[in-house]
Design a protein around this motif. Structure first.
Motif, PDB file in Angstrom:
ATOM      1  N   PHE A 107     -51.407  -8.034   0.718  1.00 45.89           N
ATOM      2  CA  PHE A 107     -50.352  -9.040   0.888  1.00 45.89           C
ATOM      3  C   PHE A 107     -49.442  -8.697   2.065  1.00 45.89           C
ATOM      4  CE2 PHE A 107     -50.785 -10.979  -3.442  1.00 45.89           C
ATOM      5  CZ  PHE A 107     -50.674 -12.316  -3.041  1.00 45.89           C
ATOM      6  N   GLY A 108     -49.322  -7.394   2.373  1.00 49.61           N
ATOM      7  CA  GLY A 108     -48.381  -6.978   3.402  1.00 49.61           C
ATOM      8  C   GLY A 108     -46.999  -6.717   2.859  1.00 49.61           C
ATOM      9  N   ILE A 109     -46.893  -6.492   1.543  1.00 48.59           N
ATOM     10  CA  ILE A 109     -45.608  -6.170   0.919  1.00 48.59           C
ATOM     11  C   ILE A 109     -45.345  -4.680   1.092  1.00 48.59           C
ATOM     12  CG2 ILE A 109     -44.382  -6.020  -1.290  1.00 48.59           C
ATOM     13  CD1 ILE A 109     -45.854  -8.580  -2.117  1.00 48.59           C
ATOM     14  N   SER A 110     -44.176  -4.356   1.580  1.00 47.88           N
ATOM     15  CA  SER A 110     -43.835  -2.978   1.907  1.00 47.88           C
ATOM     16  C   SER A 110     -43.789  -2.093   0.669  1.00 47.88           C
ATOM     17  CB  SER A 110     -42.479  -2.943   2.619  1.00 47.88           C
ATOM     18  OG  SER A 110     -42.105  -1.627   2.949  1.00 47.88           O
ATOM     19  N   VAL A 111     -44.455  -0.942   0.746  1.00 44.31           N
ATOM     20  CA  VAL A 111     -44.390   0.094  -0.285  1.00 44.31           C
ATOM     21  C   VAL A 111     -43.818   1.345   0.375  1.00 44.31           C
ATOM     22  CG1 VAL A 111     -45.696   1.539  -1.889  1.00 44.31           C
ATOM     23  CG2 VAL A 111     -46.380  -0.853  -1.514  1.00 44.31           C
ATOM     24  N   VAL A 112     -42.704   1.849  -0.163  1.00 50.35           N
ATOM     25  CA  VAL A 112     -42.024   2.983   0.465  1.00 50.35           C
ATOM     26  C   VAL A 112     -41.768   4.072  -0.567  1.00 50.35           C
ATOM     27  CG1 VAL A 112     -39.986   3.764   1.734  1.00 50.35           C
ATOM     28  CG2 VAL A 112     -40.912   1.480   2.161  1.00 50.35           C
ATOM     29  N   SER A 158     -47.181 -14.956   4.599  1.00 54.28           N
ATOM     30  CA  SER A 158     -48.614 -15.132   4.362  1.00 54.28           C
ATOM     31  C   SER A 158     -49.221 -13.744   4.248  1.00 54.28           C
ATOM     32  CB  SER A 158     -49.267 -15.920   5.500  1.00 54.28           C
ATOM     33  OG  SER A 158     -49.101 -15.254   6.736  1.00 54.28           O
ATOM     34  N   ALA A 159     -50.384 -13.659   3.660  1.00 57.00           N
ATOM     35  CA  ALA A 159     -51.015 -12.362   3.436  1.00 57.00           C
ATOM     36  C   ALA A 159     -51.354 -11.687   4.757  1.00 57.00           C
ATOM     37  CB  ALA A 159     -52.270 -12.526   2.599  1.00 57.00           C
ATOM     38  N   ARG A 160     -51.167 -10.385   4.802  1.00 57.73           N
ATOM     39  CA  ARG A 160     -51.517  -9.624   6.001  1.00 57.73           C
ATOM     40  C   ARG A 160     -53.017  -9.636   6.226  1.00 57.73           C
ATOM     41  NH1 ARG A 160     -49.463  -3.757   5.663  1.00 57.73           N
ATOM     42  NH2 ARG A 160     -47.534  -4.734   6.402  1.00 57.73           N
ATOM     43  N   ASN A 161     -53.772  -9.531   5.127  1.00 57.40           N
ATOM     44  CA  ASN A 161     -55.234  -9.493   5.242  1.00 57.40           C
ATOM     45  C   ASN A 161     -55.805 -10.438   4.189  1.00 57.40           C
ATOM     46  OD1 ASN A 161     -57.987  -8.870   5.231  1.00 57.40           O
ATOM     47  ND2 ASN A 161     -57.617  -6.722   5.749  1.00 57.40           N
ATOM     48  N   GLU A 162     -55.942 -11.687   4.562  1.00 60.48           N
ATOM     49  CA  GLU A 162     -56.367 -12.718   3.609  1.00 60.48           C
ATOM     50  C   GLU A 162     -57.783 -12.456   3.097  1.00 60.48           C
ATOM     51  OE1 GLU A 162     -55.923 -15.228   0.987  1.00 60.48           O
ATOM     52  OE2 GLU A 162     -54.284 -15.342   2.443  1.00 60.48           O
ATOM     53  N   ASP A 163     -58.673 -11.998   3.949  1.00 57.54           N
ATOM     54  CA  ASP A 163     -60.043 -11.735   3.515  1.00 57.54           C
ATOM     55  C   ASP A 163     -60.070 -10.619   2.469  1.00 57.54           C
ATOM     56  OD1 ASP A 163     -60.986 -13.674   5.200  1.00 57.54           O
ATOM     57  OD2 ASP A 163     -61.595 -12.285   6.786  1.00 57.54           O
TER      58      ASP A 163
END
Length: 310
Positions: A115-120, A281-286
């Motif tokens: 999804f491209g949601i940040s994980v820290v 939008s998703a970072r990597n849709e595939d």
């Protein structure tokens, strides 16, 4: 229940949320039989929170070390009850996590990455410390999502930092402000860590000061401000502190010398410069589509995708 402020940071206590998802969402298996209820629940929690609060930035804060050794060195009982019973060859500091949840954590990370949601996270520190660092001096409104009371200490009305407390569920969460903390505990939010130190907290293995409960802890903090002030009064023969609490505080001096360092969340970690912007939008849709098919996550993935696009 929708905030429309243009710039808002949401910080998720991720483990607190996926534990609640695991225990609160009915058992669901992916196509190969792997349980995915925690994954689905967490994605739906994020969807609901983003839809309700519309943050511009969101971080899934991570426990790189759920029981840091430096905290254990100060208070050996810290989270000790959560450690897996030691067996030959095992690591005594492995957190006791149900197997059906443990297998889902890598899936959670894969989906968040797609999804491209940040994980820290930060090595040697808990998610609480990451949250404390990102929330402090953020320069914008901050919503901290957690089911743990420890983070009440970060509530700051002036800086617009509040906690969305999900102990009763994401759908029944409470907005914790300084007035909320004062009404419930009779202390201000910035005193909460000292309050918890004296009262003790069984969920974290903090023994507290023997004989000092919530009422006495709150009374002492109102009179003397903080633990150093309380200790000074206890050791001052001229103070008007009654002998009962005076003796209890003096007897616990060794504990009170180190416990505040354990209960206080870190606020100055070097986290680099992580991107915190909430993706639209998703970072990597595939890759996201592949993960959704592999684990049977099409519905929660589509719900979050729709919320992000909105």
């Amino acid at each position: 229940m929708t905030d429309t402020k243009p710039d808002r940071l949401m910080l998720l206590d991720t483990a607190s949320m996926y534990f609640r998802a695991f225990y609160g969402v009915p058992e669901i298996a992916g196509p190969d039989g792997t349980p995915v209820n925690a994954v689905r629940g967490l994605l739906d929690f994020i969807s609901r929170l983003v839809a309700d609060y519309r943050p511009t930035d969101l971080v899934c804060c991570w426990d790189n070390d759920w029981r840091p050794q430096w905290r254990v060195d100060l208070i050996p009982s810290y989270k000790a009850h959560r450690v897996v019973e030691e067996v030959a060859g095992s690591d005594p500091d492995v957190e006791e996590v149900p197997d059906p949840l443990e297998v889902q954590i890598p899936i959670i990370l894969d989906v968040l990455q797609a999804f491209g949601i940040s994980v820290v996270g930060a090595d040697g520190y808990e998610a609480d410390d990451v949250i404390g660092t990102l929330a402090t001096d953020a320069g914008r409104p901050v919503d901290i999502v957690t089911g743990d009371r420890d983070l009440f200490q970060l509530v700051d009305d002036e800086a617009e930092v509040r906690v969305l407390y999900i102990a009763r569920g994401v759908g029944n969460h409470e907005r914790v402000t300084n007035d909320w903390v004062r009404n419930k505990y009779d202390v201000d939010a910035h005193q909460y860590a000292d309050f918890a130190t004296m009262r003790g907290d069984t969920s974290d293995g903090l023994p507290g000061v023997p004989g000092v409960g919530e009422k006495t802890a709150a009374t002492l903090l109102k009179r003397f401000g903080d633990i150093p002030g309380i200790l000074a009064a206890a050791h001052d023969p001229g103070s008007d502190l009654a002998n009962g609490p005076r003796n209890k505080i003096k007897s616990a001096a060794d504990y009170l010398a180190v416990a505040p360092q354990v209960t206080a969340v870190a606020r100055t970690l070097d986290l680099g410069s992580p991107s915190t912007a909430l993706p639209r939008s998703a970072r990597n849709e595939d890759e996201l589509a592949r993960l959704a098919e592999q684990w049977g996550l099409e519905s929660p993935v589509q719900r979050l995708r729709a919320v992000l696009h909105g």
